[in-house]
Design a protein around this motif. Structure first.
Motif, PDB file in Angstrom:
ATOM      1  N   LEU D 374       1.162  -1.317   0.237  1.00 40.19           N
ATOM      2  CA  LEU D 374       0.275   0.079   0.037  1.00 40.19           C
ATOM      3  C   LEU D 374       1.157   1.468  -0.544  1.00 40.19           C
ATOM      4  O   LEU D 374       1.019   1.777  -0.623  1.00 40.19           O
ATOM      5  CB  LEU D 374      -0.448  -0.016   1.185  1.00 40.19           C
ATOM      6  CG  LEU D 374      -2.092   0.621   1.363  1.00 40.19           C
ATOM      7  CD1 LEU D 374      -2.885   0.266  -0.161  1.00 40.19           C
ATOM      8  CD2 LEU D 374      -2.204   0.064   2.102  1.00 40.19           C
ATOM      9  N   ARG D 405     -10.041   0.296  -1.878  1.00 37.51           N
ATOM     10  CA  ARG D 405      -9.531  -0.886  -2.421  1.00 37.51           C
ATOM     11  C   ARG D 405      -9.028  -1.754  -1.720  1.00 37.51           C
ATOM     12  O   ARG D 405      -9.438  -3.633  -1.090  1.00 37.51           O
ATOM     13  CB  ARG D 405      -9.090  -1.061  -4.079  1.00 37.51           C
ATOM     14  CG  ARG D 405      -9.961  -0.471  -5.117  1.00 37.51           C
ATOM     15  CD  ARG D 405      -9.494  -0.776  -6.364  1.00 37.51           C
ATOM     16  NE  ARG D 405      -8.273  -1.975  -6.976  1.00 37.51           N
ATOM     17  CZ  ARG D 405      -8.828  -2.522  -7.242  1.00 37.51           C
ATOM     18  NH1 ARG D 405     -10.227  -2.484  -8.540  1.00 37.51           N
ATOM     19  NH2 ARG D 405      -8.030  -3.733  -7.675  1.00 37.51           N
ATOM     20  N   GLU D 406      -7.454  -2.116  -1.274  1.00 37.17           N
ATOM     21  CA  GLU D 406      -6.813  -2.522  -1.084  1.00 37.17           C
ATOM     22  C   GLU D 406      -7.472  -3.079   0.449  1.00 37.17           C
ATOM     23  O   GLU D 406      -8.128  -4.203   0.652  1.00 37.17           O
ATOM     24  CB  GLU D 406      -5.336  -2.023  -0.824  1.00 37.17           C
ATOM     25  CG  GLU D 406      -4.736  -2.897  -0.504  1.00 37.17           C
ATOM     26  CD  GLU D 406      -4.773  -4.484  -0.630  1.00 37.17           C
ATOM     27  OE1 GLU D 406      -4.458  -4.263  -1.916  1.00 37.17           O
ATOM     28  OE2 GLU D 406      -4.088  -4.879  -0.706  1.00 37.17           O
ATOM     29  N   MET D 408     -10.887  -2.886   1.483  1.00 39.00           N
ATOM     30  CA  MET D 408     -11.425  -3.749   1.414  1.00 39.00           C
ATOM     31  C   MET D 408     -11.375  -5.037   0.633  1.00 39.00           C
ATOM     32  O   MET D 408     -11.565  -5.278   1.522  1.00 39.00           O
ATOM     33  CB  MET D 408     -12.945  -3.105  -0.302  1.00 39.00           C
ATOM     34  CG  MET D 408     -14.049  -2.931   0.000  1.00 39.00           C
ATOM     35  SD  MET D 408     -14.525  -1.556  -0.345  1.00 39.00           S
ATOM     36  CE  MET D 408     -14.491  -1.387  -2.007  1.00 39.00           C
ATOM     37  N   LYS D 409     -10.437  -4.790   0.342  1.00 38.88           N
ATOM     38  CA  LYS D 409      -9.661  -6.361  -0.276  1.00 38.88           C
ATOM     39  C   LYS D 409      -9.488  -7.418   1.102  1.00 38.88           C
ATOM     40  O   LYS D 409      -9.709  -8.570   0.683  1.00 38.88           O
ATOM     41  CB  LYS D 409      -8.509  -5.984  -1.645  1.00 38.88           C
ATOM     42  CG  LYS D 409      -7.878  -7.619  -1.915  1.00 38.88           C
ATOM     43  CD  LYS D 409      -7.040  -7.415  -2.870  1.00 38.88           C
ATOM     44  CE  LYS D 409      -6.359  -8.251  -2.920  1.00 38.88           C
ATOM     45  NZ  LYS D 409      -5.924  -8.171  -3.478  1.00 38.88           N
ATOM     46  N   SER D 410      -8.742  -6.803   1.860  1.00 38.96           N
ATOM     47  CA  SER D 410      -7.971  -7.528   2.842  1.00 38.96           C
ATOM     48  C   SER D 410      -9.357  -7.347   4.173  1.00 38.96           C
ATOM     49  O   SER D 410      -8.796  -7.710   5.341  1.00 38.96           O
ATOM     50  CB  SER D 410      -6.620  -6.590   3.299  1.00 38.96           C
ATOM     51  OG  SER D 410      -6.625  -6.496   2.420  1.00 38.96           O
TER      52      SER D 410
END
Ligand code: ATP
Ligand code: ATP
Ligand code: MG
Ligand code: MG
Lengths: 332, 290, 276, 414, 332
Positions: D374, D405-406, D408-410
């Motif tokens: 990130l 995004r990141e 959320m993804k994690s």
């Protein structure tokens, strides 16, 4: 020893049948020449005998033993390739010795046999050279040396002289003939050169599209070709083939007469024609004559025949030497 | 050549190479495929769980993805253009007789031997550096504002570095191809009244076409996975300007240690590479058969 | 082409060719020169070409930091090993493709080449795990294996193109002469393809030597080659141009020298069969 | 027994390699094998290895970012047998806190650093400026513009611009702290859409455009060090360890003209300084834990400091780890930057780094595993803004999006 | 138009002088053949005329104009190479059109001229093929097409037929002769093939080691070779050259007699010999006879001459056709 028998042999590459079916016997010690137009299957046939290709059907035997499934090395044959196929990285000596080395022969024996082969082929002075340092004829001799050194049951030659120039071809032709006489080994020889076929063969096999058209001695084929194809194929210059009116007079669909069997005269004669191109070869003269109602006829005259383009000449075919063919092209 | 015996031996002889490559392809690739469906971060062990196509979704919708795709094409295309174009020009030049041919050939061939990392380091620090770099010095010498290569034209700089490494390769292959041009053909064209330019266009270039395809094929294979040069010089930046697909996957794998995403990226890259491959093979296969 | 070219033309070409050659070589030359400067001279402006105090200090410094010879040794073993094994596997395969081709030969070849297009990072973790479990991490054996695999397609392809140039008749002649398959390959094919094989070998040594991803990621110390050596220099520590140059020079010198000495073979063989 | 030690190619580490003989003399049965790598490469290698339990290294060089994360995963062995006279309490408290997890020390600091201002006293004098002990950003910006003389290649300020979580983002995150910005709010929502970040970035980009060196977007610590050493920078805000390099007359052309000041602030109560320590740790998988711990004890001991002092002079000892060093008059005398260093370190607070509360620890980083990727991705955006490839607003917008995004993804935010 | 004059032309490659000095005039419309052994400088001479090599000394003029320094393209000559030198990537049409395209001819004109050339050479059906898809003879014709399409002042041929097989060579020989007759353009033709030289040439130039040995019409050379070299070189089969006792009887250092000028008989005759290899060509028979006190003699007999290896035959050389040479090898 070296009698080769092909029994109902046929060969296809995928869908295309290259050799429909062939029966052929090559006697021990015979010099057999395969001739035929390009693509007729001469090389294929030779390679079938060599074992470089599988037969599709039929059996091949050598000295009565079925070798159809045997690998090339087990058949005891030697082959001389059109391109010579010498090993460029080996000296002449090593090239000739290679088959013996593969047979695990004794070093001393190899040396002796190589010397012997080199002597026969006049290669003794070149033994240490590489093929790249040899002339065409010498290379050809090395290829032959490699073939004879292992004393095979038979030699296979695939157009061995076609890469040489005319003069050399003549010399090598003689050498191979002499070799055949002295060794007495069976030789199978592919060529499309008239002269080679005529002068070298004990027996000529004329092939067309994978079929045998005629088998016989050179003079047999020259004198009595079995059909139009053989007639046109054997003999140089080519036999004049005449159909239409000219032929009907002789009750044949086609008649054939060789250029050397036509007599020239200034009057009389059977045909009248106008001279086109004349080729003076010194020893002979070839006249290309346009004969009325017959077509182009080639005539060979001995010596220097003085004639000019446009002159009118009379021609008489020798009736004894006339060949007559029926509508199917068969001699009768 | 075509006896059954030789055919079956042939298959046997190919087996080791084929089986090994197949294993090399399938085992890691299979694992990669498997990982690509997992939520799998190396830094968080024990949390692996099936996520379906999530990784693909995130990779493909990542704005970096399309940029990287374009950059990859630009990079490959740019290097090919320079190395093939320059290679032809150099080959034509070196094919002429001149003094010291052998030495010049040594000079020209040298960049090909240089490790990518080293060449990137050397270019970055000793040439493109806007303060100490030799280019900056030259610019200042002529009273110009030095160009900050890696910031202002990062992708172009990388293309330049990579092209420098591959130009010798292209030159050598094209030179040998040039030397194999049948002398008689060249003379025939001369007799036919073709001047040097026409000879180049109508005779030399078509003759070189196969060599050019070979160069393109080999270089493409290597250029698709260019990465050390980017890592050393720009780290893919500024922004994403010099990020190519390989570098993007690298960032996922070795910066974020997100094995899942990196695997998805890897699979996508493999698919894309194969599309390129098929495309290349089409043209080249034809050219190689002729 | 035996017409005289005017001396003026020849001189013009000579000048242009030398200029271009020197330009291409200049980065390397400059690196080598810089490696003999002090750090201060390395960034001096205007730069000095040869008129500086030559010093070997940078080389001693580099050697003091890391044992150069260990890395060179590994590089040599890995590059040579992977190339030789690759050849051993590739020669029979290329023989089969060139002399007993089937309809699928081309496809197989293209498939092999396409395996080279897969980005290595994509499969790093799987390979790392495999290597860990088989104890191959940081071993030369492991690296040789990996490099063999990644260069195998190129080797097969190059050999294939060379072999296709060899007339099949010669192999048939050997077969008629009673050579077994192994002997045919050893005595006839290999010696004939020697220039091609040599060139393939050289090219692959170069590629293996310069391969940076796997060599860096799968080694720690025992098997680390020059790519790992140079990785210690890939970011500057203050003034470091001269030290970087010394390390760079050391990293590329062996392969450059080898390349120069064998360039004839390399070039001779680079005439891919496909190129002719 | 051979220990394989993965280490970074920093000056202090290189020096340690050269002093190996001392360790060997004391421990004849232990051999040392060094793997020296550039920082990024080192981190990749070490992380891959430890995460896959590859077991290639016996001693790792890692930073304050990794230690808490890895300790939590049980990837590191706690350091409990450092020996009688190791004097663990002598370690600087913020550093020790950063390297501990659940009150156990998991890595021993080799050297510690914060950041501060280094400036050229001669240039300041020329321009009639006086650097306060604790400057504000306003003053720094002003002074930088005044000093700049591009004709003569004097640039008012050199700051990190090279993309990377440990490069430009270390500086920018710390700076942002002093501007009142933060990475996440308590709900893990990214905060790049907040005005504080815009203010930070505008300030940074404008300042660098006016007074920074060319090519700043590819400059990291080392590039700036070179620039400063060769006299091209008026000011440089960076790691405190740099102090010993810029004052070393062997390497630096400006060694006797360097002054030091605390990292600037904006009057919000937080300064823009960070906290970092390169530390030695033992991976859980090693078979040679005992020897490894012996080595670590040696390398981070007081004796080692003495050894370096003896061989290389006091100015060159690895700084920022031990209180005793900063009480040593010989050191204080040899190192003019000593006071500023210890003050900087002591003002950094990893547990409360920002003006507003945050759910994470870490001054110039966010101690979550995702931060490496990130931080680097955001760093690339900011670096692009610095290079002028995108505007500040675009960079912030991209940063916000990709962070969201990141996260959320994690699974941090639903 | 196409008179080519070589005035004191010499050529060296570095140190080696390949052509010491040559004067030669080729008249407009003439068909001149250069023959000579390999390496004698035939190709070099042709390339000098073409402008592909620089003369070392001397001048070359075409139609009275000095072209010694002119580039090939400016000489208005066409050349047909031994390897054909077709452009492999162009279709037959493009190959033939190339010289016109280079001359910036109009598209329509080009199309017309190409069609015309293709018609003359029977290539109309192959215009869209690539050279790789053609047979040898067809390729040769394309090369000729490319040469004739621009209506040059003269054609230069360098062994154009040597890559073809015997049959094809015969046909192409005739075609080129006819082409010469119909176009009437000067042709300079290099070959080492006997038959080609004899049948095609208006004038043969015999070269040896870069020197002209004799110039004359084929029959002139056949009948009265100026020296041993020409005697041995012209005529096939080769003239029998006899020295020693056999020659001294005729008051010459060497005598020569062609195989076709020896009469065979079973008794009487001048020489007695033992037959070695016999070659039956059909139309003729060649006997290789070992003559006592003379050596190997080749005899040509008409038709099928029946004889066996080892037979004894009597030979009588035709005294009118006997060639006598002095010790320097000159005819007298
Ligand atoms: N490997 C092969 N696959 C398919 N067809 C083949 C193969 N080899 C030969 N042929 C075909 O078989 C036919 C006979 O070929 P072959 O080489 O035996 O002819 P040939 O009589 O030797 O001709 P030439 O005089 O030109 O040498 C040809 O039509 C050829 O195209
Ligand atoms: N470029 C060259 N450099 C040096 N020597 C040459 C060159 N070209 C030809 N020669 C030499 O000049 C002599 C004549 O060569 P040329 O090619 O004219 O012979 P040729 O009569 O055409 O022979 P062939 O019948 O074999 O074609 C030969 O000895 C040859 O080696
Ligand atoms: Mg054949
Ligand atoms: Mg010639």
């Amino acid at each position: 020893m070296g009698k080769i028998t092909l029994d109902k042999v046929s060969k296809s590459f995928g869908q295309t049948s290259v050799i429909p079916q062939i029966d052929l016997t090559i006697e021990d010690g015979e010099f057999v020449v395969f001739v035929g137009p390009s693509g007729c299957g001469k090389s294929t046939l030779l390679r079938l005998i060599a074992g470089l290709e599988d037969t599709t059907r039929g059996t091949i035997s050598i000295d009565g033993q079925d070798v159809t499934g045997a690998p090339p090395a087990k058949r005891g044959l030697s082959m001389v390739f059109q391109s010579y196929a010498l090993y460029p990285h080996m000296s002449v000596r090593q090239n000739i010795a290679f088959p013996l080395k593969m047979a695990n022969e004794d070093k001393a024996v190899i040396a002796k046999k190589v010397e012997e082969a080199a002597r026969i082929l006049n290669l003794t002075d070149y033994l240490e050279r590489r093929p790249g340092q040899l002339s065409g004829g010498q290379r050809q001799r090395v290829a032959i040396g490699r073939a004879i050194v292992r004393q095979p049951k038979a030699f296979l030659f695939d157009e061995p002289l076609s890469n040489l120039d005319a003069a050399l071809r003549g010399t090598m032709r003689l050498e191979i003939s002499e070799l055949h006489q002295s060794l007495g080994t069976t030789m199978v020889y592919v060529t499309h050169d008239q002269v080679e076929a005529m002068t070298m063969a004990d027996k000529i096999v004329v092939l067309q599209a994978g079929r045998v058209e005629q088998v016989g001695s050179p003079l047999e084929l020259y004198r009595s070709p079995r059909n139009l194809f053989v007639a046109g194929f054997i003999g140089a210059p080519k036999m004049n083939l005449i159909d239409g009116t000219g032929a009907r007079k002789h009750n044949a669909a086609t008649i054939g007469i060789r250029p050397e069997h036509i007599r020239l005269s200034s009057d009389g004669g059977e045909w009248t024609g106008k001279v086109g191109v004349t080729e003076h070869l010194g020893a002979d003269t070839l006249l290309h004559v346009a004969v009325d109602g017959v077509g182009q006829v080639t005539v060979r005259a001995d010596g220097e025949y003085q004639v000019r383009s446009g002159d009118t000449v009379r021609l008489t075919p020798d009736p004894d030497k006339l060949h007559r063919f029926n509508a199917d092209g068969e001699t009768f | 050549m075509a006896t059954l015996h030789t055919q079956s031996t042939a298959r046997l002889m190919m087996a080791p190479a084929v089986v090994l490559l197949l294993m090399w392809m399938l085992v890691p690739l299979g694992m990669t495929l498997w990982f690509s469906f997992l939520r799998y971060n190396l830094l968080m062990p024990g949390m692996e769980e099936w996520t379906g196509f999530d990784n693909y979704y995130y990779f493909l919708t990542d704005p970096a993805f399309s940029t990287a795709l374009v950059n990859t094409l630009l990079l490959v295309g740019g290097v090919l253009l320079i190395s093939v174009g320059g290679g032809i020009a150099l080959a034509l030049l070196l094919d002429q007789p001149f003094f010291g041919q052998g030495i010049v050939r040594l000079l020209v061939i040298a960049p090909f031997f240089v490790m990518p990392t080293v060449s990137a380091l050397v270019w970055k620090n000793m040439f493109m550096n806007p303060v100490y770099g030799l280019f900056a010095w030259v610019a200042k010498f002529f009273g110009l504002q030095p160009v900050d290569w890696l910031a202002e034209v990062p992708l172009f700089s990388i293309v330049l570095i990579v092209a420098w490494q591959w130009l010798p390769f292209a030159t050598l292959i094209l030179l040998t191809a040039l030397q194999s041009l049948d002398e008689e053909q060249r003379e025939a064209a001369e007799m036919d009244g073709a001047g040097p330019v026409s000879r180049f266009i109508y005779i030399v270039l078509p003759h070189l076409s196969r060599a050019i395809t070979v160069v393109i094929l080999i270089e493409t294979i290597f250029l698709l996975s260019v990465f050390a040069e980017i890592l050393v010089t720009t780290n893919g930046g500024p922004g994403l300007q010099s990020t190519n697909l390989t570098y993007l996957v690298y960032a996922q794998a070795l910066l974020q240690f997100d094995v899942g995403a990196a695997s998805a990226g890897g699979i996508v890259a493999v698919i894309l590479a194969n599309i390129v491959a098929i495309f290349l093979m089409r043209i080249i296969g034809k050219n190689l058969d002729a | 082409m035996a017409r005289a070219i005017s001396p003026r033309r020849k001189w013009t070409i000579t000048v242009v060719a030398w200029l271009l050659g020197l330009a291409l070589f200049f980065p390397i030359l400059w690196t080598v020169l810089t490696s003999f400067k002090t750090e201060g001279e390395a960034i001096a402006s205007p730069p000095s070409l040869i008129a500086f105090d030559w010093t070997l200090a940078n080389y001693f410094e580099v050697q003091a930091r890391s044992n150069y010879f260990k890395y060179v040794g590994n590089s040599i073993v890995i590059a040579l090993g992977s190339t030789l094994i690759g050849l051993l596997i590739a020669i029979p395969a290329a023989w089969a493709m060139a002399f007993s081709p089937t309809k699928r030969t081309k496809d197989v070849l293209m498939w092999m080449l396409s395996t080279k297009m897969l980005p290595p990072v994509g499969v790093l973790v799987p390979i790392y795990l495999i290597f860990r479990d088989t104890g191959l991490l940081d071993s030369r054996t492991g690296l040789i294996g990996v490099l063999t695999m990644i260069n195998l397609p190129i080797i097969v392809w190059m050999l294939y193109t060379y072999f296709r140039e060899i007339p099949g008749e010669i192999l048939e002649a050997a077969r008629m002469d009673g050579a077994s398959l192994a002997k045919e390959i050893v005595y006839v094919l290999t010696p004939m393809a020697l220039p091609g094989i040599a060139s393939t070998m050289l090219l692959n040594i170069i590629l293996a030597w310069n391969e940076a991803f796997w060599t860096l990621n799968l080694t720690a110390s025992n098997a680390a080659p020059l790519t790992a050596f140079i990785a210690a220099y890939s970011s500057p520590e203050g003034l470091f141009w001269a030290k970087l140059s010394a390390a760079s020079t050391l990293a590329i010198a062996p392969i450059l020298i080898m390349g120069w000495f064998s360039q004839r073979q390399l070039i001779r063989g680079l005439t891919f069969g496909a190129v002719k | 027994e051979t220990l394989t030690i993965a280490t970074v190619n920093n000056g202090d580490m290189i020096r340690m390699q050269k002093l190996t003989d001392d360790f060997k003399a004391k421990n004849p049965d232990i051999d040392l094998e060094w793997v020296t790598l550039e920082e990024n490469v080192l981190r990749q290698r070490v992380t891959t290895d430890i995460a896959t339990k590859g077991g290639q290294y016996d001693v790792l060089t890692i930073g304050t970012y990794e230690v808490p994360i890895w300790a939590k995963q049980d990837w590191l062995l706690p350091l409990e047998n450092l020996g009688e006279n190791y004097d663990i309490d002598d370690l600087l408290p913020p550093i020790r806190a950063g390297l501990s997890y659940e009150d156990k020390l998991y890595a021993a600091p080799f050297y510690g650093e914060s950041s501060m201002v280094m400036y050229r006293t001669d240039l300041f004098e020329e321009a009639g400026l006086e650097m306060p002990e604790a400057p504000t950003w306003e003053f720094v910006a002003d002074a930088a513009r005044k000093i700049t003389d591009k004709e003569n290649e004097i640039y008012g300020i050199c700051l990190r611009g090279k993309a990377g979580w440990g490069e430009n983002m270390a500086f920018l995150t710390a700076t942002a702290n002093s501007f009142g910005a933060r990475w996440f709010d308590m709900e893990w929502q990214p905060q790049f859409d907040q005005p504080e970040w815009k203010e930070t970035l505008d300030f940074y980009v404008n300042l660098m455009n006016d007074a920074g060196p060319p090519g700043a977007s590819s400059n990291g610590f080392n590039e700036n060090l070179a620039l400063f050493q060769s006299g091209k920078c008026g000011m440089w805000i960076d790691a405190t360890v740099a102090a010993s390099f810029v004052t070393n007359p062997d390497e630096s052309t400006v060694a006797d003209k360097v002054g030091f000041a605390l990292a600037p602030d904006n009057g919000l109560g937080k300064r823009g300084n960070w906290l970092w320590a390169w530390s030695l740790a033992i991976p859980a998988g090693t078979q040679k834990a005992e020897a490894a711990e012996k080595f670590i004890a040696w390398a981070t001991s007081k004796d080692y400091l003495e050894l370096v002092a003896e061989k290389e002079g006091w100015a060159n000892v690895p700084p920022g780890t031990r209180t005793s060093l900063y009480e040593n008059p010989k050191y204080l005398e040899a190192a003019p930057f000593a006071k500023m260093t210890i003050d900087s370190i002591n003002t950094a607070d990893p547990n409360n780094p920002t003006v507003d509360p945050v759910p994470y620890v870490g001054v110039q980083f966010v101690a979550i595993p995702e931060f490496q990727g990130l931080g680097t991705a955001v760093g690339q955006q900011f670096s692009a803004a610095l290079a002028g490839q995108v505007t500040v607003d675009q960079a912030l917008q991209s940063a916000q999006q990709l962070t969201q995004r990141e996260m959320m993804k994690s699974g941090y935010i639903k």
